[in-house]
Design an enzyme around this catalytic site. Structure first.
Site, PDB file in Angstrom:
ATOM      1  CE  LYS C  79      -3.987   2.046   2.447  1.00 50.99           C
ATOM      2  NZ  LYS C  79      -4.874   1.967   3.628  1.00 50.99           N
ATOM      3  CB  SER C 159      -8.244   3.943   2.637  1.00 50.76           C
ATOM      4  OG  SER C 159      -7.431   3.255   3.583  1.00 50.76           O
ATOM      5  CB  SER C 183      -8.808   1.291   5.581  1.00 49.78           C
ATOM      6  OG  SER C 183      -9.463   2.520   5.444  1.00 49.78           O
TER       7      SER C 183
END
Lengths: 111, 504, 493
Positions: C79, C159, C183
């Site tokens: 990420k 997210s 998330s």
């Protein structure tokens, strides 16, 4: 569902604290985010609807409740007084939009 | 800082009041002193705290606030704060927390300063300040908290730009907040002086005001005696004790002038300009501050064990007030002399070494006069610190002994001291080599007196009429004996021979 | 050599590498190819294929000698919230334009220590603020899943939308992710993958770009529960550089899998069964309860009375922290700078141009709730309610060992469907956010398909630092659910 209903209820109710455009301008200034005047009404609307949503908390009785200070229940560890870092001038300024002789450079700050 | 102060009640002293055009005014002073904690590394990062390095060379990834960097607290800095709290006879809070003070400034890379707003590590304490005439006043300490220093900006490297150096960013500071307990610039200066002495005794701050290790924000207000507190102005970052005095004097008069002309004081932050000798409003900082303090979620509460505090307390050095009391009782010193000695731990240490060296019991008063008189004079003249004194405490003790046992006269002692200071030789060696022993042999002195009287019959006649003129003979005798004659013996013999009382 | 190496799970690939049936070069090569062929999904912000091949080569050398760590030669996606030394790190924000960290986050350093290979940096909502990956400056990520008989582009959740989409589309074996309000778990639920958020303090936050410090926690998104256990084992651990990281040993999570859940007490919080919840979510939850009961668990009704206040609490605490955490993006030391007539003007222009609307909104909310006169009414109140929410869980855990709930109130929705109404978007986190507020571990396991053919997830919530029990229960749930559906590979160029 309950969440949606509460939101709607609050949006129609109008609460004690309502953010006007001057407040939005002041908050934006505090946060150092430029906001154009024509953006203010929409922003005020958004902030108000979020604030109204979170104001549901007013109905919770929190008398005598300690605020949570950390999500973990441990004692903070401390480090020894030893110099472990240094001479990173190049590393810490490498990403700077403007630097000179090892300094970060900004528009003149007058005191 | 804005905290609610509680204030001790003091009746104003007439000499502290400022005489205005319309009557007397009382000055009310509270100080916030920022003291750099003596440590190797910064409060929340492993960068060095050394002064004067190349720009941004003592800046870690944490200090530069790179994304994802986190603070980890330095244990030694915490202990130093506790130690200082104990030295201020203050309450130590076993649980304290760190808050973020949010504002934007180029020398504040995180966009917030980590400080202790709500729950400081040290609570209320007291500092006894020493004033002229042996007067002492207790000044209340409101709190002491730890926080990070900011970086600094240089404004004159190129036009239109400021250059930011974060070397200082993150260095540990203690903010020591006094109560508004001071009533004159003398008291404020005495407070900072005493606080600096305590910090140096403890080794928690070097007190170096030139390098910015110690600086003060001074809160000044004025009022009519007996009336409620007036509006205060805060003079930021005053960096010498002399300037603190000047800034207060100027600011108090400024406020009185405004009030006497029917105006009112605006609460504001001001800056002292040492060149102009005046304070000026910092209008650029007048924009409404809203620091949005909240607990720093990157840190947990700081929890101390009582045992740790006790261990620090047990290892605390003797503090200036205790040392002063002990010097007075052990050596019979006056409050004034003791205060002068304890101003620097090294001075008191030197004095005690003088008193303790050798086997003879010495007169404390004679010794203190030598330390604070001739020794201080020579050190100042030569620019030496007391630690680097060419005259060792043992040597000075021996000199005192030579005076006390009558081996040398006080006058000769001064010459011997000068020689000791220059050469580092022992006093006895100088006395022997240079033949400076005091002459107490009455026969030799009598002979010298006789010779002078015989050579000056007119002076003898005058002196018999006016005994005060006998002093001339003393001088002559001393001259003929190269100052070695014991002055007391000279006086006695002269008095007898001139037929006058030896008391005058 | 196998026909499609990307079909392997992390555990399967690990075993095949150890058994020398495949090489990391082959495996990584297959993933680089898949990654490059799936740019239409927009899962990666930065591809580091060359670096991946180099790392694979080094791993193969070790594997050939019978050496190597727990993740040796296994290609992962990272990420873009994790700082990676020498590789562009953006947090999905314009304000970090060109930012190349001179440091490596602790979590990714742990992965490289164990031999993992980096494929690239995965897209995410800007500064992890979002529930659909539509707030990224680099554009939305597209969910590899589509509704039955529809070409409509769906969100992969957020997210960590790049992470969930990449794992679901087989663009990496597994991915790192972060979870502040859901998330990890919500995007896992939207993509038929497994996502675990461990206990707060289990993984170091050092080098992870902060959103809300008291809530942020790293974890993996993976194909299955075993892979999640393996990944977490490498990511977790005490870090002296993070004051909130907890010093306790990392257990062998994989060893917990397959152990019986007989007698395990599974709590069903009644407050999660809310009016108006889609019937298929409710039905899925009921099925989950039956599966666990059939596996020997004891089902217990529990109450978490303050659940309805979790979302409002979150939307005070998280913005407050973010308003302060994001103050460092000021155009001085790194990233975007928009010049101005003075320093304040520079700040205001830089931050207005550098932050997207959702980030600006949260900074403003956070600034407001912390401002003079409002702190007690908002922030202090929220932290008090947070105490009550944590207390609810403590009370529930007196009666049970884990909790079972739905992960999200719906399946994946269409891109653009909820962007106009921030509050509607926030409601996606209604079942996950409580877990962050209390600092507990939670996992989402794919458990079925919606009537539209989209994956749905169930969430298990564990006790503090009891990830082993959580994973054991999740494994049992996974076994019972037998979720085998896969998205059709429509995106390949």
């Amino acid at each position: 569902m309950w969440v949606t209903q509460t939101v709607l209820k609050n949006q129609n109710k109008g609460t004690l604290m309502s953010v006007d455009q001057d407040t939005v301008r002041r908050i934006a200034r505090l946060a150092r985010i430029a906001v154009r005047d024509d953006e203010l009404p929409a922003l005020a609307g958004e902030l108000n609807s979020i604030l109204h949503f979170v104001e549901q908390l007013n109905e919770v009785d929190t008398k005598g409740v300690e605020p949570m200070t950390s999500a973990v229940d441990v004692t903070m560890k401390m480090r020894d007084d030893v110099v472990t870092s240094g001479n990173l001038q190049k590393e810490v300024t490498a990403n700077a939009p403007k630097s000179e002789d090892g300094f970060y450079v900004v528009p003149r700050v007058v005191e | 800082m804005s905290v609610v102060y509680s204030m001790q009640h003091r009746d104003p002293r007439d000499e502290d009041l400022i005489k205005g055009a319309t009557g007397d005014w009382e000055i009310i002073l509270g100080l916030e002193v920022h003291a750099q904690i003596t440590s190797q590394a910064k409060l929340f990062s492993g960068s060095s705290t050394a002064f004067g390095a190349e720009p941004n060379t003592q800046v870690s990834l944490v200090d530069a606030a790179l994304p994802g960097m986190l603070p980890v607290i330095n244990r030694y800095c915490v202990e130093q704060a506790v130690k200082t709290g104990l030295g201020l006879r203050a309450q130590i809070n076993l649980k304290s927390t760190f808050d973020r003070k949010n504002y934007f400034y180029p020398d504040l890379p995180q966009g917030y300063q980590i400080s202790q707003f709500k729950h400081p590590i040290v609570g209320e304490g007291t500092v006894i300040i020493d004033l002229a005439g042996g007067r002492s006043v207790a000044v209340g300490i409101e709190r002491l908290h730890m926080e990070q220093d900011a970086g600094k900006s240089v404004h004159d490297l190129s036009p239109g730009y400021s250059h930011v150096d974060l070397n200082r960013s993150g260095v540990a500071l203690m903010e020591i907040v006094s109560k508004p307990d001071m009533r004159s610039s003398d008291e404020a200066r005495a407070y900072v002086t005493k606080l600096r002495t305590i910090l140096r005794y403890l080794g928690t701050c070097d007190g170096n005001m030139e390098e910015g290790s110690l600086r003060a924000d001074v809160n000044v207000s004025v009022r009519r005696p007996g009336e409620p507190l007036g509006t205060r102005c805060e003079i930021k970052n005053v960096n010498s004790i002399r300037f603190i005095g000047q800034a207060i004097e100027y600011e108090a008069r400024r406020q009185i002038e405004i009030l006497e002309e029917g105006g009112s004081i605006r609460q504001e932050t001001r800056l002292f300009d040492p060149k102009a000798g005046e304070t000026r409003s910092m209008r650029s900082k007048e924009e409404a501050h809203d620091y949005r303090y909240f607990p720093d979620p990157d840190l947990l509460p700081l929890v101390l064990q009582q045992a740790d505090v006790d261990r620090i307390a047990a290892n605390l050095p003797e503090l200036p007030d205790d040392k002063k009391a002990r010097l007075m009782s052990d050596y019979g010193l006056s409050a004034y002399d003791a205060t002068v000695l304890v101003g620097e731990a090294a001075t008191a240490d030197y004095y005690e070494a003088v008193m303790k060296s050798g086997s003879k019991k010495r007169d404390g008063k004679i010794a203190v006069n030598w330390v604070t008189g001739d020794l201080f004079g020579a050190l100042n003249r030569e620019g030496h610190t007391i630690e680097a004194s060419p005259v060792t405490p043992k040597q000075l003790g021996e000199l005192v002994d030579l005076i006390t046992d009558g081996t040398i006269s006080g006058r000769i002692a001064k010459d011997i001291f000068d020689s000791m200071y220059k050469t580092g030789r022992d006093p006895l060696e100088i006395v022997e080599k240079d033949g400076l022993r005091q002459v107490t042999d009455t026969g030799a002195i009598e002979a010298a007196v006789d010779a002078i009287m015989a050579a000056n019959p007119d002076k003898v006649a005058q002196a018999k009429e006016k005994p005060a003129l006998a002093g001339w003979f003393v001088g002559q005798v001393m001259k003929s004996t190269s100052g070695k004659a014991n002055p007391q013996v000279v006086n006695e013999i002269l008095a007898r021979k001139l037929g006058i009382s030896s008391d005058n | 050599m196998m026909s499609d190496l990307t079909k392997l799970t992390l555990a399967g690939a690990r075993d095949a590498l150890k058994a020398k049936e495949i090489t990391s070069n082959e495996l990584t090569g297959a993933y680089v190819k898949a990654m490059e062929g799936a740019r239409g999904l927009n899962a990666y912000i930065t591809e580091t294929g060359d670096k991946a091949m180099e790392m694979a080569k080094a791993s193969d050398a070790k594997l050939a000698k019978g050496e190597g760590g727990a993740l040796e030669g296994l290609p992962l996606g990272i990420k873009d919230l994790f700082a990676t030394k020498g590789t562009l790190t953006t947090a999905g924000s314009h304000i970090l334009d060109g930012f190349v960290p001179p440091y490596e986050s602790t979590v990714t350093a742990n992965l490289w220590r164990d031999g993992a290979v980096m494929l690239g940096k995965l897209n995410n909502d800007e500064f992890a603020m979002g529930s659909s990956n539509e707030t990224s400056y680099y554009g939305p990520v597209i969910n590899p899943w589509r509704r039955k008989d529809s070409d409509a582009k769906l969100v992969p959740g957020g997210s960590s939308g790049g992470s969930s989409a990449a794992v679901a589309a087989r663009l990496c074996l597994a991915a790192t992710a972060t979870d502040t309000g859901g998330s990890i778990r919500q995007p896992a639920a939207y993509t038929g993958t497994v996502g675990i958020k461990p206990t707060y303090g289990r993984c170091s936050r050092w080098g992870i770009i902060a959103y809300a410090s008291s809530l942020d926690q790293a974890g993996p998104i993976t194909r299955d529960v075993r892979d999640a256990a393996i990944m977490l084992g490498s990511m977790a651990g005490y870090d002296e550089k993070d004051s909130t990281s907890v010093d306790r040993p990392v257990p062998n999570y994989e060893a917990a899998l397959g152990q019986s859940i007989k007698g395990l007490r599974v709590g069903i919080p009644k407050e999660y069964r809310v009016d108006g919840m889609p019937a298929e979510i409710d039905a899925l939850w009921t099925r989950g309860i039956e599966w666990l009961k059939a596996a020997g668990a004891e089902i217990v009704d529990v109450s978490l009375p303050n659940t309805k206040y979790a979302l409002p609490t979150y939307y005070i605490v998280a913005p407050a922290e973010c308003s302060s955490n994001l103050a460092r993006y000021d155009g001085v030391r790194y990233g975007l700078r928009v010049e101005g007539k003075d320093i304040t003007d520079l700040y205001e222009k830089t931050r207005a141009a550098g932050f997207g609307p959702e980030v600006r909104r949260r900074i403003m909310i956070g600034t407001y709730v912390l401002s003079a006169g409002y702190y007690d009414a908002y922030y202090l109140k929220a932290q008090q309610v947070r105490t009550l929410i944590a207390r609810d869980f403590a009370n529930a855990y007196a009666k049970c060992d884990v909790l079972l709930t739905p992960t999200a109130p719906s399946a994946a929705f269409g891109i653009g469907e909820k962007t106009s109404d921030p509050l509607a978007m926030y409601l996606n986190d209604v079942f996950t956010v409580t877990v962050n507020l209390a600092g507990l571990p939670g996992i989402s396991v794919p458990a079925g398909l919606s009537s539209d053919g989209l994956p749905l997830g169930l969430q298990l919530i564990g006790k503090t630092f009891d990830e082993e029990t959580l994973l054991r229960a999740a494994y049992a749930l996974e076994q019972a659910a037998e979720f085998k559906a896969e998205p059709k590979t429509w995106w390949t160029a």
